[in-house]
Design an enzyme around this catalytic site. Structure first.
Site, short mmCIF file in Angstrom:
data_model
loop_
_atom_site.label_atom_id
_atom_site.label_comp_id
_atom_site.label_asym_id
_atom_site.label_seq_id
_atom_site.Cartn_x
_atom_site.Cartn_y
_atom_site.Cartn_z
N SER A 172 -9.17 7.29 0.04
CA SER A 172 -8.06 8.31 -0.44
C SER A 172 -8.52 9.95 -0.30
CB SER A 172 -8.10 8.12 -2.02
OG SER A 172 -7.16 6.85 -2.19
N LYS A 198 -7.59 17.37 -7.80
CA LYS A 198 -6.41 16.20 -8.18
C LYS A 198 -6.55 16.04 -9.48
CE LYS A 198 -6.42 11.44 -6.04
NZ LYS A 198 -7.23 10.34 -5.48
N SER A 241 -4.66 8.61 -1.42
CA SER A 241 -4.03 9.01 -2.45
C SER A 241 -4.11 10.45 -3.00
CB SER A 241 -4.55 8.14 -3.82
OG SER A 241 -5.75 8.30 -4.19
#
Lengths: 94, 496
Positions: free
Chosen positions: B177, B78, B153
């Protein structure tokens, strides 16, 4: 809904410039969320301690000594403006 | 050979048998990203030369394959996690072009275990969102159905694994997330206990809630990644010094014996308002846990209904403090021609942050401001304690708690962007674990009538990831392969 002055005050504290459109938008949005979180006031917490999530075996003291980062130039590559191994900023004092 | 569908365990076995090499796998995955990620948009950066160099370097160490638990395993990271030489933008304009000068502890550990960095993945700006639509770059699409969000997310990390571009990825989880996108993309996702994984090198959102963890296609794979990335590394004072268990060691037939007679807690009142198909699938999954010999027990979590309010005060307060560092001085975006220093700060931040990030910074600033601190941040941290106590009491009666991971399956892109509170509600089942600091795992349990995946969340006691993995592993074996998974399809990556 928050007043325009309230939003401007928060933005000033948060160091955020806002456009006119944004001011109106945040008056609505912040107002709605602040109304929603009011529900917490219904809870009696006078005798409640605050949460603790850090593991008991985590925090330990260590000697306070500086560990220099190897390559200053590498860091300065990310600077928006730099000069002679320093970050360059607009003039602060007259 | 179709590498897109292989799990970590398949890769490790294939490498051992010399059926294929890390370079071949990396090259094949990079090619499929190049061909198919234009539609999904899971990656923000790939550097094929760097990945392939790393693959060739690890091949020279093939004699150490037994000692490298992630030998040649490509992992997507990420883009709010730092890896030296790679961009780390948090999908924000304010960090556009930022290149990480050091590597996050959790990634350093993965690399030491033999993992290859495959690329940096998309996210909601600064991990603030539940759909990846808040990305400052572009929304990511769900590989199961490309008109749907992948969740957020860590939506890019989830989509990359679901599309078959990577066997595993790292996400961060502040309020769900990792688990929510794992659920929406039919994956396994783990939010470890707070303090299990070092946060050193994560772009901080809410320091008392953030944890990094894996997204994978199987429970075994998630256990393998977590056992490699977790543990104290000397650079984060909130990490436990305790030894990280070898979670995978117990993921075999012996797990079925351990799981039998464990008690699974269910809070029925929590299930109100859940999409009926999600509820049915969840209840069927609980039936399967019963077939494994687990005993369901009813538990009360009276304060979890306050989790959303509590979360939005705690997370935004901490975010307003953490994001103060983005000021246009040392790195990141700086407004052109500021008239003075204050103008530089305000306009760099005003122009650099997106709307959701500014909303949360302002909410947090308000909650921390003079006269409001006790009423908001102080109060929220007390309610957090009440929620934690709810879990402590519940775990007296049970060994794990099960719930749906998300109240709905993947929603349509654009469907919820106009109403932040509806969007926030997609995290109702995941927020409490962050607030209480306990671990949670999401495992796929099936699909709805639109063929979109549904996830079940299992939560455990502090530092009891082992039990979560064992229950999830046995459940997964009982469940069998997921139908219609996009990574298995002939047009993997393109979705339905």
């Amino acid at each position: 809904m928050l007043s325009r002055d309230e939003v401007l005050k928060i933005a000033r504290l948060a160091k955020l410039s806002l456009t006119e459109k944004e001011i109106e938008f945040y008056q609505q949005r912040l107002g709605r969320i602040l109304t929603y979180v009011e529900e917490l006031n219904a809870l009696a917490t006078a005798d409640t301690s605050v949460v603790r999530t850090i593991p008991k075996d985590a925090v330990a003291f260590r000697e306070d000594r500086p560990i220099p980062f190897g390559d200053v130039r590498e860091l300065l590559k990310n600077a928006p403006a730099s000069e002679a191994d320093s970050f360059l900023l607009p003039q602060v004092m007259e | 050979m179709d590498f897109n569908r292989l799990e970590i365990l398949d890769l490790l076995e294939g490498y051992q048998r010399k059926e294929f090499s890390p370079s071949e796998v990396a090259q094949s995955l990079l090619t499929s990203i190049e061909k198919k990620d234009g539609e999904i948009r899971s990656f923000l950066q790939v550097r094929p030369d760097v990945t392939l160099d790393a693959a060739r370097a690890i091949e020279k160490r093939s004699s150490e394959i037994q000692k490298l638990p992630l030998y040649g395993v490509p992992i997507a990271i990420k883009d709010n996690i730092l890896v030296t030489g790679w961009q780390a933008t948090a999908a924000s304009k304010i960090l556009k072009n930022y290149v990480a000068p050091f590597t996050a502890m959790c990634v350093e550990r993965l690399e030491s275990a033999g993992a290859l960095i495959l690329g940096k993945t998309n996210l909601d700006e600064f991990a603030m969102g539940s759909s990846t639509e808040n990305s400052g770059v572009a929304p990511t699409r769900n590989p199961w159905k490309t008109d749907r969000v992948p969740g957020g997310s860590s939506g890019g990390s989830a989509a990359a694994v679901a599309a078959g571009f990577a066997p595993a990825s790292l996400g961060t989880d502040t309020g769900g997330s990792i688990r929510q996108p794992a659920s929406l993309c039919g994956l396994v996702g783990v939010k470890p206990t707070y303090g299990r994984v070092s946060r050193f090198g994560l772009i901080a959102f809410a320091s008392s809630l953030d944890q990094a963890g894996p997204l994978t296609r199987s429970v075994w794979d998630a256990a393998r990644v977590l056992e490699c990335m977790a543990g104290y590394g000397g650079k984060d004072a909130t990490v436990s010094r305790s030894v990280v268990p070898k979670y995978t060691e117990n993921l075999n037939e012996s797990a079925f014996g351990t799981v039998r007679n464990l008690r699974v807690g269910i809070c029925t009142s929590w299930l109100e308002g859940v999409d009926p198909e999600v509820r049915t699938a969840f209840e069927a999954a609980v039936e399967k846990l019963k077939e494994l010999g687990m005993r369901p027990v009813e538990v009360e979590l009276p304060n979890v209904k306050y989790a959303l309010s509590t979360y939005y005060l705690v997370a935004t307060s901490e975010a307003s403090s953490n994001l103060a560092r983005f000021d246009g001085v040392h790195y990141g975006y700086r407004t052109p021609n500021p008239k003075d220093l204050d103008d530089l700060y305000c306009r760099s931040r005003g122009e650099g942050f997106g709307p959701e990030v500014k909303l949360r910074i302002m909410l947090g600033t308000y909650a921390l401001s003079a006269g409001y601190y006790d009423a908001y941040y102080g109060k929220a941290n007390q309610v957090r304690r009440l929620i934690q106590q709810d879990f402590e009491a519940a775990f007296e009666k049970c060994d794990v708690i099960a719930s749906p991971t998300s109240p709905t399956t993947a929603f349509k892109i654009g469907e919820k962007v106009s109403d932040p509170l509806t969007m926030y509600l997609s995290d109702i089942f995941t927020l409490p674990a962050n607030l209480a600091g306990i671990p949670g795992i999401s495992v796929p349990v099936g699909v709805d009538s639109a063929k979109l995946p549904i996830g079940m969340q299992l939560m455990g006691r502090h530092f009891d990831e082992s039990t979560l993995f064992q229950v999830a592993y046995c459940y997964e074996r009982r469940r069998g392969a997921l139908a219609n998974a996009p990574w298995r399809g002939s047009k993997s990556g393109a979705g339905a």
